[in-house]
Write an enzyme that holds these catalytic residues in place. Structure first.
Site, PDB file in Angstrom:
ATOM      1  N   CYS A 116       0.802  -1.245   0.000  1.00  0.00           N
ATOM      2  CA  CYS A 116       0.000   0.000   0.000  1.00  0.00           C
ATOM      3  C   CYS A 116       0.827   1.282   0.000  1.00  0.00           C
ATOM      4  O   CYS A 116       0.423   2.261  -0.628  1.00  0.00           O
ATOM      5  CB  CYS A 116      -0.992  -0.016   1.152  1.00  0.00           C
ATOM      6  SG  CYS A 116      -2.089  -1.447   1.087  1.00  0.00           S
ATOM      7  N   HIS A 257      -3.613   6.798   3.189  1.00  0.00           N
ATOM      8  CA  HIS A 257      -3.979   5.596   2.434  1.00  0.00           C
ATOM      9  C   HIS A 257      -5.387   5.182   2.880  1.00  0.00           C
ATOM     10  O   HIS A 257      -5.674   5.107   4.075  1.00  0.00           O
ATOM     11  CB  HIS A 257      -2.962   4.495   2.721  1.00  0.00           C
ATOM     12  CG  HIS A 257      -3.433   3.131   2.336  1.00  0.00           C
ATOM     13  ND1 HIS A 257      -3.913   2.860   1.075  1.00  0.00           N
ATOM     14  CD2 HIS A 257      -3.538   1.973   3.045  1.00  0.00           C
ATOM     15  CE1 HIS A 257      -4.278   1.589   1.023  1.00  0.00           C
ATOM     16  NE2 HIS A 257      -4.062   1.035   2.204  1.00  0.00           N
ATOM     17  N   ASN A 287     -10.107  -0.165  -0.629  1.00  0.00           N
ATOM     18  CA  ASN A 287      -8.647  -0.105  -0.506  1.00  0.00           C
ATOM     19  C   ASN A 287      -8.026  -0.445  -1.874  1.00  0.00           C
ATOM     20  O   ASN A 287      -8.151  -1.569  -2.337  1.00  0.00           O
ATOM     21  CB  ASN A 287      -8.223  -1.110   0.566  1.00  0.00           C
ATOM     22  CG  ASN A 287      -6.724  -1.126   0.807  1.00  0.00           C
ATOM     23  OD1 ASN A 287      -5.952  -0.622  -0.009  1.00  0.00           O
ATOM     24  ND2 ASN A 287      -6.317  -1.722   1.913  1.00  0.00           N
TER      25      ASN A 287
HETATM   26  O1  UT7 Z   1      -3.990  -1.582   3.527  1.00  0.00           O
HETATM   27  C1  UT7 Z   1      -3.774  -2.231   4.749  1.00  0.00           C
HETATM   28  C2  UT7 Z   1      -4.371  -3.566   4.657  1.00  0.00           C
HETATM   29  N1  UT7 Z   1      -5.495  -3.935   5.405  1.00  0.00           N
HETATM   30  C3  UT7 Z   1      -6.214  -3.209   6.275  1.00  0.00           C
HETATM   31  O2  UT7 Z   1      -6.023  -2.073   6.547  1.00  0.00           O
HETATM   32  C4  UT7 Z   1      -7.338  -3.917   6.968  1.00  0.00           C
HETATM   33  C5  UT7 Z   1      -7.255  -3.785   8.460  1.00  0.00           C
HETATM   34  N2  UT7 Z   1      -8.328  -4.474   9.144  1.00  0.00           N
HETATM   35  C6  UT7 Z   1      -9.650  -4.089   9.052  1.00  0.00           C
HETATM   36  O3  UT7 Z   1      -9.975  -3.159   8.354  1.00  0.00           O
HETATM   37  C7  UT7 Z   1     -10.646  -4.827   9.910  1.00  0.00           C
HETATM   38  O4  UT7 Z   1      -9.959  -5.655  10.816  1.00  0.00           O
HETATM   39  C8  UT7 Z   1     -11.664  -5.660   9.107  1.00  0.00           C
HETATM   40  C9  UT7 Z   1     -12.600  -4.750   8.373  1.00  0.00           C
HETATM   41  C10 UT7 Z   1     -10.953  -6.590   8.132  1.00  0.00           C
HETATM   42  C11 UT7 Z   1     -12.500  -6.514  10.046  1.00  0.00           C
HETATM   43  O5  UT7 Z   1     -13.171  -5.692  10.985  1.00  0.00           O
HETATM   44  P1  UT7 Z   1     -13.073  -5.989  12.544  1.00  0.00           P
HETATM   45  O6  UT7 Z   1     -13.934  -5.025  13.205  1.00  0.00           O
HETATM   46  O7  UT7 Z   1     -11.606  -5.999  12.919  1.00  0.00           O
HETATM   47  O8  UT7 Z   1     -13.707  -7.395  12.649  1.00  0.00           O
HETATM   48  P2  UT7 Z   1     -13.070  -8.764  13.200  1.00  0.00           P
HETATM   49  O9  UT7 Z   1     -12.055  -9.288  12.250  1.00  0.00           O
HETATM   50  O10 UT7 Z   1     -12.645  -8.557  14.615  1.00  0.00           O
HETATM   51  O11 UT7 Z   1     -14.328  -9.694  13.160  1.00  0.00           O
HETATM   52  C12 UT7 Z   1     -15.500  -9.420  13.953  1.00  0.00           C
HETATM   53  C13 UT7 Z   1     -16.625 -10.321  13.470  1.00  0.00           C
HETATM   54  C14 UT7 Z   1     -16.191 -11.767  13.286  1.00  0.00           C
HETATM   55  O12 UT7 Z   1     -17.252 -12.598  13.684  1.00  0.00           O
HETATM   56  P3  UT7 Z   1     -17.246 -13.313  15.129  1.00  0.00           P
HETATM   57  O13 UT7 Z   1     -15.996 -14.128  15.161  1.00  0.00           O
HETATM   58  O14 UT7 Z   1     -17.232 -12.203  16.129  1.00  0.00           O
HETATM   59  O15 UT7 Z   1     -18.514 -14.109  15.101  1.00  0.00           O
HETATM   60  C15 UT7 Z   1     -16.004 -11.909  11.807  1.00  0.00           C
HETATM   61  O16 UT7 Z   1     -16.192 -13.233  11.360  1.00  0.00           O
HETATM   62  O17 UT7 Z   1     -17.069  -9.888  12.181  1.00  0.00           O
HETATM   63  C16 UT7 Z   1     -17.090 -11.005  11.293  1.00  0.00           C
HETATM   64  N3  UT7 Z   1     -16.869 -10.534   9.935  1.00  0.00           N
HETATM   65  C17 UT7 Z   1     -17.865 -10.154   9.124  1.00  0.00           C
HETATM   66  N4  UT7 Z   1     -19.194 -10.087   9.309  1.00  0.00           N
HETATM   67  C18 UT7 Z   1     -19.953  -9.659   8.293  1.00  0.00           C
HETATM   68  C19 UT7 Z   1     -15.689 -10.395   9.271  1.00  0.00           C
HETATM   69  N5  UT7 Z   1     -15.916  -9.942   8.019  1.00  0.00           N
HETATM   70  C20 UT7 Z   1     -17.260  -9.787   7.913  1.00  0.00           C
HETATM   71  C21 UT7 Z   1     -18.101  -9.347   6.881  1.00  0.00           C
HETATM   72  N6  UT7 Z   1     -19.435  -9.293   7.111  1.00  0.00           N
HETATM   73  N7  UT7 Z   1     -17.620  -8.968   5.674  1.00  0.00           N
END
Ligand code: UT7
Length: 330
Positions: A116, A257, A287
């Protein structure tokens, strides 16, 4: 030691594919919802390139726009420095394909693999080329087809990424104080497995096993990456401001970014820049990795949020981990 600014932006260009993938489209193929995606990421839609459009073609369109605005032709380009996490082929560099498409025959062309922050890393390389006298007109490009390395069966990553390209003509500063006032670049390879593409490279060449395991696609430990992004982008903002000898109050626009609205808000809060001075377009493009900063810059210029003399803080974070920042007098 060379004094800054060494380099300045002379023109910007972008390429955004027509096809749009909305959150509602994802509701049809994944266990997710528009509400969850907007609340947790701020993303509403992303653009996806069709099969026939290569990364070099997106880069070509963006580069032509940047060159037209800078008033230079392909014969004037000395260096093509292209940041990408999705090269068209592993060999040769996509920058060489771009060179051929542009007909920039006298240029040196190569890729920068820094995910990125690829645009910022490439900007740093361009500064070095200009400072050493190796180049005058540099094309600094961020171009991605992240749709080709995104696993559309994995809801935690599929919703995040889009395709696009952005380019800038970077030239020697003209002594009027405009240009790149400071730059900070850093990496931490120990954290690589938190965001990577395990298969398809020399470690684990493409094979039936790689395809069955879907390891040719990006894997991400979202929460850990989120925390690292906030921590490193905060550090990068502090470093760029200190190195430029300016404070957050002096900044007219923070151009981060575009990874996730919550990361942008946390970065702005740490830097002490109010959200009305933060460029946000993650809602429209998701992104787009190395294309994200030039895409945001171009939109901010078009909307009149960046004018000649504006003081900008650019900051990015990505796989590697890699991160970086720059203060720019536009
Ligand atoms: O350019 C740099 C590269 N990447 C990034 O910057 C990404 C950085 N990370 C993020 O943006 C976030 O961590 C995410 C958007 C990927 C995920 O959000 P989060 O608030 O950190 O969620 P989480 O990974 O802690 O997951 C919370 C819950 C989980 O369910 P359980 O285990 O609590 O039942 C996930 O399975 O949300 C669930 N989940 C979803 N639910 C609905 C994960 N993705 C989704 C989805 N829709 N698309």
């Amino acid at each position: 030691m060379t004094t800054r600014p060494i380099a300045r932006f002379a023109g910007l260009g972008v390429a955004v594919p027509e096809k749009i993938l909305t959150n509602t489209d994802f509701e049809k193929i994944l266990d997710t919802s528009h509400e969850w995606i907007v609340e947790r990421t701020g993303i509403r839609e992303r653009h996806i390139a069709d099969e026939d459009t290569s990364v070099a073609m997106l880069a070509e369109q963006a580069s032509k726009g940047a060159m037209a605005r800078a008033g230079i032709g392909p014969e004037d380009v000395d260096a093509i420095i292209l940041g990408t996490a999705t090269p068209d082929r592993l060999l040769p560099a996509t920058a060489c394909d771009l060179q051929a498409l542009l007909g920039a025959d006298k240029a040196v062309a190569f890729d920068v693999s820094a995910a990125c922050p690829g645009f910022l890393y490439s900007l740093g390389v361009a500064e070095g080329f200009i400072a050493s006298g190796l180049a005058q007109n540099c094309l600094v490009v961020g171009a991605e087809k992240l749709s080709t390395i995104t696993d559309y069966t994995d809801r935690s990553t599929a919703i995040l990424f889009g395709d696009a390209a952005g380019a800038a003509v970077v030239q020697p500063a003209e002594g009027d104080g405009r240009g790149v006032l400071s730059m900070f670049l850093r990496s931490d390879g120990k954290l690589a497995p938190l965001l990577y593409r395990p298969g398809g490279g020399a470690c684990d060449p493409i094979s039936t096993k790689v395809v069955e395991e879907r390891s040719q696609y990006m894997k991400m430990a979202g929460r850990e990456v989120f925390k690292a992004a906030v921590r490193t982008m905060a550090q990068a903002c502090d470093e760029a401001l200190t190195r430029a000898g300016v404070s957050a109050d002096d900044i007219d626009l923070l151009v981060p970014h575009q990874a996730n609205i919550r990361i942008l808000e946390a970065t702005a809060k740490h830097a002490g820049v109010p959200m009305d001075k933060v460029m946000v377009n993650v809602d429209r493009y998701g992104n787009t990795s190395s294309a994200s900063i030039p895409l945001a810059l171009d939109q901010a210029v078009a909307e009149g949020r960046i004018k000649q003399g504006s003081l900008l803080l650019l900051v990015a974070f990505g796989a590697g981990f890699t991160w970086g920042s720059a203060v720019v007098r536009w």
